[in-house]
Design a protein around this motif. Structure first.
Motif, PDB file in Angstrom:
ATOM      1  N   ARG A   5      24.812 -29.260 -26.409  1.00  0.00           N
ATOM      2  CA  ARG A   5      23.559 -29.823 -25.914  1.00  0.00           C
ATOM      3  C   ARG A   5      23.138 -30.911 -26.891  1.00  0.00           C
ATOM      4  O   ARG A   5      22.848 -30.640 -28.052  1.00  0.00           O
ATOM      5  CB  ARG A   5      22.490 -28.733 -25.810  1.00  0.00           C
ATOM      6  CG  ARG A   5      22.854 -27.625 -24.855  1.00  0.00           C
ATOM      7  CD  ARG A   5      21.891 -26.451 -24.928  1.00  0.00           C
ATOM      8  NE  ARG A   5      20.546 -26.837 -24.512  1.00  0.00           N
ATOM      9  CZ  ARG A   5      19.477 -26.800 -25.315  1.00  0.00           C
ATOM     10  NH1 ARG A   5      19.593 -26.408 -26.583  1.00  0.00           N
ATOM     11  NH2 ARG A   5      18.295 -27.160 -24.867  1.00  0.00           N
ATOM     12  N   LEU A   6      23.128 -32.157 -26.408  1.00  0.00           N
ATOM     13  CA  LEU A   6      22.895 -33.299 -27.288  1.00  0.00           C
ATOM     14  C   LEU A   6      21.699 -34.112 -26.805  1.00  0.00           C
ATOM     15  O   LEU A   6      21.497 -34.306 -25.603  1.00  0.00           O
ATOM     16  CB  LEU A   6      24.132 -34.203 -27.355  1.00  0.00           C
ATOM     17  CG  LEU A   6      25.416 -33.555 -27.869  1.00  0.00           C
ATOM     18  CD1 LEU A   6      26.548 -34.583 -27.871  1.00  0.00           C
ATOM     19  CD2 LEU A   6      25.229 -32.970 -29.260  1.00  0.00           C
ATOM     20  N   GLY A   7      20.932 -34.599 -27.760  1.00  0.00           N
ATOM     21  CA  GLY A   7      19.803 -35.450 -27.450  1.00  0.00           C
ATOM     22  C   GLY A   7      20.211 -36.898 -27.295  1.00  0.00           C
ATOM     23  O   GLY A   7      21.188 -37.360 -27.892  1.00  0.00           O
ATOM     24  N   VAL A   8      19.459 -37.621 -26.489  1.00  0.00           N
ATOM     25  CA  VAL A   8      19.659 -39.060 -26.285  1.00  0.00           C
ATOM     26  C   VAL A   8      18.331 -39.746 -26.521  1.00  0.00           C
ATOM     27  O   VAL A   8      17.351 -39.481 -25.828  1.00  0.00           O
ATOM     28  CB  VAL A   8      20.148 -39.383 -24.858  1.00  0.00           C
ATOM     29  CG1 VAL A   8      20.396 -40.880 -24.708  1.00  0.00           C
ATOM     30  CG2 VAL A   8      21.391 -38.607 -24.513  1.00  0.00           C
ATOM     31  N   VAL A  23      27.026 -42.862 -24.269  1.00  0.00           N
ATOM     32  CA  VAL A  23      27.014 -41.608 -23.505  1.00  0.00           C
ATOM     33  C   VAL A  23      28.148 -41.609 -22.484  1.00  0.00           C
ATOM     34  O   VAL A  23      28.858 -40.604 -22.314  1.00  0.00           O
ATOM     35  CB  VAL A  23      25.651 -41.429 -22.810  1.00  0.00           C
ATOM     36  CG1 VAL A  23      25.704 -40.313 -21.768  1.00  0.00           C
ATOM     37  CG2 VAL A  23      24.571 -41.147 -23.843  1.00  0.00           C
ATOM     38  N   ASP A  27      31.364 -38.930 -22.386  1.00  0.00           N
ATOM     39  CA  ASP A  27      31.713 -38.144 -21.199  1.00  0.00           C
ATOM     40  C   ASP A  27      33.172 -38.368 -20.805  1.00  0.00           C
ATOM     41  O   ASP A  27      33.894 -37.416 -20.465  1.00  0.00           O
ATOM     42  CB  ASP A  27      30.794 -38.511 -20.034  1.00  0.00           C
ATOM     43  CG  ASP A  27      29.369 -38.000 -20.219  1.00  0.00           C
ATOM     44  OD1 ASP A  27      29.163 -37.078 -21.032  1.00  0.00           O
ATOM     45  OD2 ASP A  27      28.454 -38.538 -19.543  1.00  0.00           O
ATOM     46  N   VAL A  38      29.213 -32.532 -22.041  1.00  0.00           N
ATOM     47  CA  VAL A  38      27.978 -32.379 -22.808  1.00  0.00           C
ATOM     48  C   VAL A  38      26.796 -32.262 -21.855  1.00  0.00           C
ATOM     49  O   VAL A  38      26.779 -32.874 -20.777  1.00  0.00           O
ATOM     50  CB  VAL A  38      27.797 -33.603 -23.738  1.00  0.00           C
ATOM     51  CG1 VAL A  38      26.360 -33.728 -24.220  1.00  0.00           C
ATOM     52  CG2 VAL A  38      28.754 -33.514 -24.915  1.00  0.00           C
ATOM     53  N   TRP A  40      23.203 -33.508 -21.703  1.00  0.00           N
ATOM     54  CA  TRP A  40      22.404 -34.525 -22.365  1.00  0.00           C
ATOM     55  C   TRP A  40      20.913 -34.301 -22.097  1.00  0.00           C
ATOM     56  O   TRP A  40      20.523 -33.959 -20.980  1.00  0.00           O
ATOM     57  CB  TRP A  40      22.789 -35.920 -21.884  1.00  0.00           C
ATOM     58  CG  TRP A  40      24.202 -36.318 -22.184  1.00  0.00           C
ATOM     59  CD1 TRP A  40      25.256 -36.316 -21.319  1.00  0.00           C
ATOM     60  CD2 TRP A  40      24.701 -36.798 -23.429  1.00  0.00           C
ATOM     61  NE1 TRP A  40      26.391 -36.767 -21.957  1.00  0.00           N
ATOM     62  CE2 TRP A  40      26.086 -37.066 -23.245  1.00  0.00           C
ATOM     63  CE3 TRP A  40      24.134 -37.024 -24.686  1.00  0.00           C
ATOM     64  CZ2 TRP A  40      26.887 -37.556 -24.269  1.00  0.00           C
ATOM     65  CZ3 TRP A  40      24.937 -37.508 -25.704  1.00  0.00           C
ATOM     66  CH2 TRP A  40      26.291 -37.771 -25.498  1.00  0.00           C
ATOM     67  N   HIS A  41      20.096 -34.534 -23.117  1.00  0.00           N
ATOM     68  CA  HIS A  41      18.645 -34.417 -22.990  1.00  0.00           C
ATOM     69  C   HIS A  41      18.023 -35.718 -23.510  1.00  0.00           C
ATOM     70  O   HIS A  41      18.034 -35.970 -24.719  1.00  0.00           O
ATOM     71  CB  HIS A  41      18.120 -33.239 -23.799  1.00  0.00           C
ATOM     72  CG  HIS A  41      18.650 -31.911 -23.350  1.00  0.00           C
ATOM     73  ND1 HIS A  41      17.992 -31.109 -22.458  1.00  0.00           N
ATOM     74  CD2 HIS A  41      19.798 -31.253 -23.680  1.00  0.00           C
ATOM     75  CE1 HIS A  41      18.693 -30.006 -22.249  1.00  0.00           C
ATOM     76  NE2 HIS A  41      19.795 -30.069 -22.978  1.00  0.00           N
ATOM     77  N   GLU A  42      17.492 -36.553 -22.609  1.00  0.00           N
ATOM     78  CA  GLU A  42      16.867 -37.810 -23.044  1.00  0.00           C
ATOM     79  C   GLU A  42      15.454 -37.537 -23.533  1.00  0.00           C
ATOM     80  O   GLU A  42      14.675 -36.823 -22.882  1.00  0.00           O
ATOM     81  CB  GLU A  42      16.853 -38.838 -21.925  1.00  0.00           C
ATOM     82  CG  GLU A  42      16.308 -40.189 -22.384  1.00  0.00           C
ATOM     83  CD  GLU A  42      16.612 -41.325 -21.439  1.00  0.00           C
ATOM     84  OE1 GLU A  42      15.894 -42.339 -21.518  1.00  0.00           O
ATOM     85  OE2 GLU A  42      17.554 -41.207 -20.627  1.00  0.00           O
ATOM     86  N   TRP A  71      22.312 -35.311 -31.850  1.00  0.00           N
ATOM     87  CA  TRP A  71      21.734 -36.316 -30.973  1.00  0.00           C
ATOM     88  C   TRP A  71      22.253 -37.704 -31.310  1.00  0.00           C
ATOM     89  O   TRP A  71      22.774 -37.964 -32.391  1.00  0.00           O
ATOM     90  CB  TRP A  71      20.215 -36.290 -31.022  1.00  0.00           C
ATOM     91  CG  TRP A  71      19.569 -36.481 -32.362  1.00  0.00           C
ATOM     92  CD1 TRP A  71      19.188 -37.656 -32.937  1.00  0.00           C
ATOM     93  CD2 TRP A  71      19.220 -35.443 -33.305  1.00  0.00           C
ATOM     94  NE1 TRP A  71      18.613 -37.426 -34.159  1.00  0.00           N
ATOM     95  CE2 TRP A  71      18.616 -36.081 -34.412  1.00  0.00           C
ATOM     96  CE3 TRP A  71      19.351 -34.054 -33.311  1.00  0.00           C
ATOM     97  CZ2 TRP A  71      18.166 -35.360 -35.524  1.00  0.00           C
ATOM     98  CZ3 TRP A  71      18.898 -33.344 -34.414  1.00  0.00           C
ATOM     99  CH2 TRP A  71      18.306 -33.996 -35.500  1.00  0.00           C
ATOM    100  N   ALA A 297      28.875 -42.091 -31.824  1.00  0.00           N
ATOM    101  CA  ALA A 297      28.895 -40.911 -30.959  1.00  0.00           C
ATOM    102  C   ALA A 297      30.209 -40.153 -31.110  1.00  0.00           C
ATOM    103  O   ALA A 297      30.237 -38.914 -31.081  1.00  0.00           O
ATOM    104  CB  ALA A 297      28.676 -41.326 -29.507  1.00  0.00           C
TER     105      ALA A 297
END
Length: 357
Positions: A5-8, A23, A27, A38, A40-42, A71, A297
């Motif tokens: 779980r990765l932040g953007v 990103v 992917d 992944v 992704w959480h913006e 992130w 990244a």
């Protein structure tokens, strides 16, 4: 294989262009390696966050990041923020300080087919990230800069044995995976107590790595050595300000700041961040070079894979860099590397190279 779980955080300037490009290739690299995608959480940060949340770094963003595996942080243009935000610790500095991201790892490696001044450059700057001569990050509260009178400004440089030991260990561990050589950069001949402590502690740590060669160079001489013989260096360890300056020089020698990646890591968290700035002069034109953000990244994937014993993530990181380099080698590059490709055209080329045969 772990599903990360990765932040953007797109950031400012060219960030909203190059972060989505990064990103996309992450992917594609994960898919090519057969690894779980992944999640992704913006999250808001920067100028848009000031407009929506009245702060460049909302508390909700920091809280969310603490729950993620890592992130991707886009560049920010804090110099353009309205006051009082402009005078506060910038978002990346605040995140480095809050999460104790003490190791800033900045590789510089020339590209085949690129326009490098020194194409045989292949080194890594290991920069201490939380103390040293950058006064905005070395205090528990407030800043290490102050003015006792309107005409006198002072700054405090902080060097601790614990801080130097951990960045030195990071450098020597990295050197064991590379060319087994570490160069300590300092100014101990003048700054005998502060920079002197940095040099002495690094040399003490070196004693625990007899398989790694070590030397030390004054910061002023190091700039000359990099220009004359960048290929002679492997891992370079330096305090905050010296490391920042040297990494930008090394990035340009390798081809462009647009290809200069980095991660900021603690023992349990990692933030991918290109070494360059937000380039507001070209923002929105679709011509920004996304390589540094992509490679940053990829470094995040490698860090996650090594920390979790996840060979799939490490393989995806290798594939990502190979795809980026294959695109440049194949004649696709942005204007700063002598090419004509737009941000999206270069990203398309990398994704094509990553696609399974």
């Amino acid at each position: 294989m772990t599903r990360y779980r990765l932040g953007v955080l797109p950031g400012d300037g060219i960030g909203p262009e190059i972060v989505p490009a990064a990103v996309r290739v992450v992917d594609a690299a994960l898919a090519a390696a057969g690894v779980k995608p992944v999640v992704w959480h913006e999250l808001p940060l920067g100028g848009s966050a000031i407009e929506a949340h009245c702060t460049a770094l909302p508390d909700a963003t920091v809280t969310a990041l603490a729950e993620l595996d890592g992130w991707v942080l886009g560049p920010h243009d804090s110099a353009a923020y309205p006051e009082p935000h402009r005078s506060r610790l910038n978002p990346s500095g605040a995140l480095r300080k809050h999460f104790d991201l003490y190791a800033n790892i900045r590789p510089a490696r020339g590209f085949e087919g690129g326009a490098a001044i020194a194409p045989d450059t292949d080194l890594v700057i290991v920069r201490e990230n939380t103390e040293g001569f950058y006064a905005d990050r070395n205090m528990h509260l407030g800043s290490g800069e102050f003015m006792p009178t309107p005409d006198v400004a002072l700054a405090v440089g902080v060097f601790t044995r614990a801080g130097v030991e951990r960045i030195a260990r990071t450098a020597f561990e990295l050197a064991r995976r590379r060319g087994k050589k570490v160069t300590i950069v300092h100014k101990a001949n003048v700054l005998q107590l502060t920079s002197g402590l940095f040099k002495r502690v690094c040399l003490e740590v070196a004693e625990g790595y007899p398989d790694v060669a070590v030397d030390d160079v004054h910061i002023d001489a190091m700039t000359v050595h990099l220009l004359r013989r960048a290929s002679a260096f492997d891992v370079v360890v330096a305090e905050n300000m010296f490391g920042d300056i040297l990494s930008e020089l090394a990035g340009e020698l390798a081809g462009s700041l647009g290809i200069a990646p980095s991660i900021n890591a603690s023992d349990d968290r990692c933030m991918a961040q290109a070494a360059h700035g937000s380039a507001p002069d070209i923002a929105g034109q679709g011509i920004a070079n996304p390589i540094a953000m992509m490679l940053s990244a990829g470094m995040l994937l490698d860090w996650l894979g090594r920390r979790h014993g996840d060979q799939g993530a490490v393989e995806a990181a290798v594939r990502l860099e190979d795809g980026v380099r294959a695109a440049v080698r194949g004649g696709v590059s942005s204007r700063d590397l002598g090419g004509t490709a737009s941000t999206s055209e270069f990203t398309d080329a990398v994704v094509r190279y990553l696609a399974p045969v």
